[in-house]
Write a protein that holds these residues in place. Structure first.
Motif, PDB file in Angstrom:
ATOM      1  N   ALA A 286       0.828  -1.209   0.000  1.00 15.37           N
ATOM      2  CA  ALA A 286       0.000   0.000   0.000  1.00 15.37           C
ATOM      3  C   ALA A 286       0.861   1.256   0.000  1.00 15.37           C
ATOM      4  O   ALA A 286       0.619   2.195  -0.769  1.00 15.37           O
ATOM      5  CB  ALA A 286      -0.936  -0.006   1.215  1.00 15.37           C
ATOM      6  N   ILE A 343      -9.487  -4.438   2.932  1.00 16.91           N
ATOM      7  CA  ILE A 343      -8.228  -4.338   2.183  1.00 16.91           C
ATOM      8  C   ILE A 343      -8.438  -4.717   0.722  1.00 16.91           C
ATOM      9  O   ILE A 343      -7.929  -4.053  -0.190  1.00 16.91           O
ATOM     10  CB  ILE A 343      -7.151  -5.226   2.834  1.00 16.91           C
ATOM     11  N   PHE A 347      -7.837  -2.021  -2.313  1.00 13.88           N
ATOM     12  CA  PHE A 347      -6.856  -2.234  -3.385  1.00 13.88           C
ATOM     13  C   PHE A 347      -7.530  -2.234  -4.758  1.00 13.88           C
ATOM     14  O   PHE A 347      -6.978  -1.710  -5.732  1.00 13.88           O
ATOM     15  CB  PHE A 347      -6.112  -3.557  -3.170  1.00 13.88           C
ATOM     16  N   VAL A 384      -7.101   1.020   2.516  1.00 16.47           N
ATOM     17  CA  VAL A 384      -6.202  -0.139   2.640  1.00 16.47           C
ATOM     18  C   VAL A 384      -5.317   0.003   3.877  1.00 16.47           C
ATOM     19  O   VAL A 384      -5.121  -0.952   4.643  1.00 16.47           O
ATOM     20  CB  VAL A 384      -5.338  -0.294   1.381  1.00 16.47           C
ATOM     21  N   CYS A 457      -1.453  -3.073  -7.305  1.00 17.80           N
ATOM     22  CA  CYS A 457      -2.675  -2.928  -6.505  1.00 17.80           C
ATOM     23  C   CYS A 457      -3.585  -4.146  -6.676  1.00 17.80           C
ATOM     24  O   CYS A 457      -4.157  -4.649  -5.692  1.00 17.80           O
ATOM     25  CB  CYS A 457      -3.425  -1.654  -6.903  1.00 17.80           C
TER      26      CYS A 457
END
Length: 480
Positions: A286, A343, A347, A384, A457
């Motif tokens: 991240a 998360i 992403f 994230v 990502c």
């Protein structure tokens, strides 16, 4: 009832009667240290002329800080657990104030580098101590999630706005005020912190793992130096490769040491937890993707569109706003969905916001696309980061929160360090392949690297879906 400013030491966890004020003190310290990572970037040429740095040594103003900030984080995070979090926090803030005063008054290169080394050590001490004070002041659940969200938002905003603040201070006053501001903040924090933060440490203090401390710190210093050298000189640079090799050997030695000592610096049981192991890998991704994207877009704005540095830096104000909104949205999503789904969703949204930047063109009409997508990407990236921080610190006893936040801080700083060299290598490969360094070649390199960034990502989303355990919402660490 024990007074919060008394020297009495309480067992974990330690409540505070003023959680709002305590949070404000901790967030102020974290934001200030985040700003320090980038506040001198714009001012480096001016500092070089005023203090006497040559072009071949100028980079050490930032490198010396980054080395110490990352290399000593894990050690200081564990020291906070063993010897007292408030004690380490206050000592780090005091060191920040003194070193910043020395840096602002520096008249020679050695004096300035010594100040930056001390600032890096202060950062390595304060950030994990502040985070562990934060996580033990709020129980797992929505309250802690909100606190971590605010912390993540302000730290990300600090990284983003540091260059803007540094440029304004340099133009309007002097680059020395980039140091003097820290002195003012340090004095204010030192005045308030003893009144609102309580000390905590284990009633029975184990011995510090000295062999493990030496090997892991030396190994991390070598790794961070190798990554920094690769970013400056390329991935074929002998110094970079040698440093990375030495760092790898020392980290292997650290693993061997930890298996043999009675009180390891990093207990194996902590690293075996999937939330710690994979959560920190995702946190590294991240930070690596978003900070390296800022680097790529800075090149685009200056080398392709021809904006001056101050205007290019100001363009990222929308990213700062996005990170603040993401910091507020992230805790709500963690409460509703749990860490893993948050998360994954973050992403995916970050990849969707990054992908349109692959289409950037050579005229300034593309600024609208850049501003909208960087804003949305900032929101997604902070979602994230909040998910990562909650995941990496959940389910651990309060006695290991300093270690957990130290590992999380290390992931953050390594991500910041490694992202730019990787994207720079992709860009350089494209430019060299085209055989020219004109604006068109830079544009092609930037858009290619942006595509790799978006791919990372997507990789993060896939890894989170596959490797993270499914945790119950509301910050509970019980595995379904």
């Amino acid at each position: 009832m024990t007074r919060l400013d008394s020297p009495a030491v309480a067992p974990y966890p330690v409540p505070t009667r003023r959680p709002g004020l305590a949070l404000a003190v901790l967030l102020t310290a974290s934001f200030t240290l985040a700003v320090d990572f980038s506040i001198l970037t714009v001012a480096l040429p001016v500092i070089g002329r005023d203090v006497g740095f040559g072009l071949d040594t100028l980079q050490w103003i930032t490198t010396s800080f980054a080395l110490c900030a990352a290399g000593f984080t894990l050690l200081f995070g564990r020291i906070a657990d063993l010897f007292g979090r408030r004690r380490l926090f206050l000592a780090g803030i005091a060191l920040l104030g003194v070193s910043s005063l020395v840096g602002g008054l520096a008249i020679a290169p050695g004096m300035l580098i010594a100040a930056r080394v001390a600032q890096g050590l202060a950062t390595a001490a304060v950030v994990p101590a502040a985070l562990s004070l934060l996580t033990t002041a709020f129980p797992e659940g929505p309250a802690r999630d909100r606190a971590l969200g605010l912390n993540g938002a302000l730290m990300a905003a600090g990284f983003t706005t540091g260059a803007i603040v540094g440029g304004l201070l340099t133009d309007l006053l002097s680059w020395r005020w980039a140091f003097f501001v820290n002195v003012v903040v340090a004095v204010a924090v030192l005045a308030l912190a003893p009144l609102v933060l309580a000390e905590s440490r284990p009633p029975r203090r184990p011995r510090l793992d000295l062999p493990g401390s030496v090997t892991v710190t030396a190994g991390l210093l070598a790794i961070v130096y190798g990554l920094t050298a690769a970013g400056e000189h390329g991935w074929t640079d002998r110094r970079a490769l040698a440093a990375l090799a030495v760092g790898a050997v020392l980290l292997v030695a650290f693993g061997a040491v930890e298996r043999r000592v009675d009180a390891p610096l990093v207990p194996a049981a902590v690293l075996r937890r999937p939330t710690v192991r994979w959560g920190n890998l995702l946190g590294l991704l991240a930070f690596a993707t978003e900070t390296s994207l800022v680097f790529l877009l800075t090149l685009y704005l200056q080398s392709v569109l021809g904006f001056p540095p101050l205007v290019a830096g100001g363009s990222f104000a929308v990213l700062g706003v996005g990170t603040v909104l993401g910091g507020m949205l992230g805790p709500r999503l963690v409460t509703a969905w749990g860490g893993r789904r948050t998360i994954v969703a973050g992403f995916l949204a970050q990849a969707a916001a990054t992908a349109p930047l692959c289409l950037l063109g050579p005229d300034r009409g593309w600024m609208a696309v850049l501003l909208v997508t960087t804003f949305l990407g900032g929101v997604a990236n902070l979602v994230v980061i909040v998910g990562f921080m909650v995941t990496a610190t959940s389910g651990l006893p309060d006695g290991e929160q300093g270690l957990a936040t130290g590992i999380a801080t290390l992931s953050q700083q390594v991500g910041i360090t490694v992202g730019t060299p990787v994207m720079s290598a992709v860009l350089a490969a494209v430019v060299h392949g085209l055989g020219t360094e004109g604006a068109g070649a830079v544009l092609r390199g930037v858009t290619t690297a942006v595509g790799v960034n978006a791919g990372l990502c997507l990789l993060g989303a896939g890894l989170a879906a596959l490797l993270l355990p499914r945790l119950q919402p509301a910050g509970r660490a019980t595995v379904d």
